[in-house]
Design a protein around this motif. Structure first.
Motif, short mmCIF file in Angstrom:
data_model
loop_
_atom_site.label_atom_id
_atom_site.label_comp_id
_atom_site.label_asym_id
_atom_site.label_seq_id
_atom_site.Cartn_x
_atom_site.Cartn_y
_atom_site.Cartn_z
N GLY A 57 0.82 -1.19 0.00
CA GLY A 57 0.00 0.00 0.00
C GLY A 57 0.86 1.25 0.00
O GLY A 57 2.07 1.19 0.23
N GLN A 58 0.21 2.36 -0.27
CA GLN A 58 0.86 3.66 -0.22
C GLN A 58 0.09 4.54 0.75
O GLN A 58 -1.12 4.38 0.91
CB GLN A 58 0.88 4.32 -1.60
N GLY A 59 0.82 5.47 1.36
CA GLY A 59 0.15 6.32 2.32
C GLY A 59 0.95 7.57 2.63
O GLY A 59 1.94 7.89 1.97
N ILE A 60 0.48 8.26 3.66
CA ILE A 60 1.09 9.50 4.14
C ILE A 60 1.33 9.35 5.64
O ILE A 60 0.43 8.99 6.39
CB ILE A 60 0.16 10.71 3.90
N VAL A 61 2.56 9.65 6.07
CA VAL A 61 2.87 9.72 7.50
C VAL A 61 2.38 11.07 7.99
O VAL A 61 2.75 12.10 7.45
CB VAL A 61 4.39 9.55 7.75
N ARG A 62 1.52 11.06 9.02
CA ARG A 62 0.94 12.30 9.56
C ARG A 62 1.66 12.76 10.82
O ARG A 62 1.72 13.95 11.10
CB ARG A 62 -0.54 12.10 9.88
N GLU A 63 2.15 11.83 11.62
CA GLU A 63 2.91 12.14 12.82
C GLU A 63 4.04 11.12 12.92
O GLU A 63 3.85 9.96 12.56
CB GLU A 63 2.05 12.04 14.08
N LEU A 64 5.20 11.58 13.41
CA LEU A 64 6.37 10.71 13.45
C LEU A 64 7.12 10.92 14.75
O LEU A 64 7.22 12.05 15.24
CB LEU A 64 7.28 11.06 12.27
N SER A 65 7.62 9.85 15.32
CA SER A 65 8.47 9.92 16.50
C SER A 65 9.61 8.94 16.33
O SER A 65 9.69 8.23 15.32
CB SER A 65 7.69 9.60 17.78
N ARG A 66 10.45 8.87 17.31
CA ARG A 66 11.60 7.96 17.28
C ARG A 66 11.14 6.51 17.32
O ARG A 66 11.85 5.62 16.90
CB ARG A 66 12.49 8.29 18.49
N VAL A 67 9.95 6.25 17.83
CA VAL A 67 9.49 4.87 18.06
C VAL A 67 8.24 4.47 17.28
O VAL A 67 7.77 3.34 17.41
CB VAL A 67 9.27 4.62 19.57
N GLY A 68 7.69 5.38 16.47
CA GLY A 68 6.49 5.02 15.73
C GLY A 68 5.93 6.17 14.93
O GLY A 68 6.54 7.24 14.84
N CYS A 69 4.77 5.94 14.34
CA CYS A 69 4.13 6.98 13.54
C CYS A 69 2.63 6.75 13.45
O CYS A 69 2.13 5.68 13.78
CB CYS A 69 4.75 7.05 12.14
N ARG A 70 1.94 7.79 12.99
CA ARG A 70 0.53 7.71 12.64
C ARG A 70 0.47 7.93 11.15
O ARG A 70 1.10 8.85 10.62
CB ARG A 70 -0.29 8.78 13.36
N ALA A 71 -0.26 7.07 10.44
CA ALA A 71 -0.30 7.15 8.98
C ALA A 71 -1.71 6.93 8.47
O ALA A 71 -2.58 6.41 9.17
CB ALA A 71 0.64 6.10 8.38
N VAL A 72 -1.92 7.34 7.22
CA VAL A 72 -3.15 7.08 6.49
C VAL A 72 -2.74 6.38 5.21
O VAL A 72 -1.82 6.84 4.52
CB VAL A 72 -3.91 8.39 6.16
N GLY A 73 -3.38 5.26 4.90
CA GLY A 73 -2.99 4.50 3.72
C GLY A 73 -4.13 4.20 2.79
O GLY A 73 -5.29 4.44 3.12
N ASN A 74 -3.80 3.63 1.64
CA ASN A 74 -4.82 3.29 0.66
C ASN A 74 -5.21 1.82 0.69
O ASN A 74 -6.06 1.39 -0.08
CB ASN A 74 -4.38 3.69 -0.76
#
Length: 117
Positions: free
Chosen positions: A30-47
């Protein structure tokens, strides 16, 4: 009786982001956009939909580097429609350093590893 909502105290702060990414599961991509990022993880939206507990390999396009950031193992922590949270389970030392450098550059100061109070 209604249950109280659960929450997790984050060890690392999240940084607002807008970076494209690709994610690979055992039998999908899938493809997506990272909305929030940290050293240990992220929040993303994907297709492509994912399920909590899935293990993904992800590639995040960094604005300051020609090569994407490669995270070999990230576990889906939660899902809300096509939005989801990932915990980075494994990234090699070089990729961890690149991620830290990028977060430091975005902040324009010191280390990004400060805890949330």
């Amino acid at each position: 009786m209604s249950q109280q909502p659960r929450f997790t105290l984050r060890t690392y702060s999240r940084f607002p982001a807008q970076m494209s990414m690709m994610y690979l599961g055992p039998d999908f991509a899938g493809q997506g956009i990272v909305r929030e990022l940290s050293r240990v993880g992220c929040r993303a939206v994907g297709n492509y939909p994912v399920v909590s507990g899935d293990t993904l390999s992800i590639r995040i396009s960094l604005p300051t580097h020609p090569k994407p950031l490669v995270i070999d193992q990230a576990t889906v922590q939660w899902v809300k429609g096509l939005e989801y949270g990932l915990a980075f389970e494994y990234l090699n030392e070089g990729e961890a350093d690149r991620l830290q450098e990028m977060l430091d550059a975005f902040l324009g100061m010191g280390s990004y590893s400060a805890t949330v109070s």
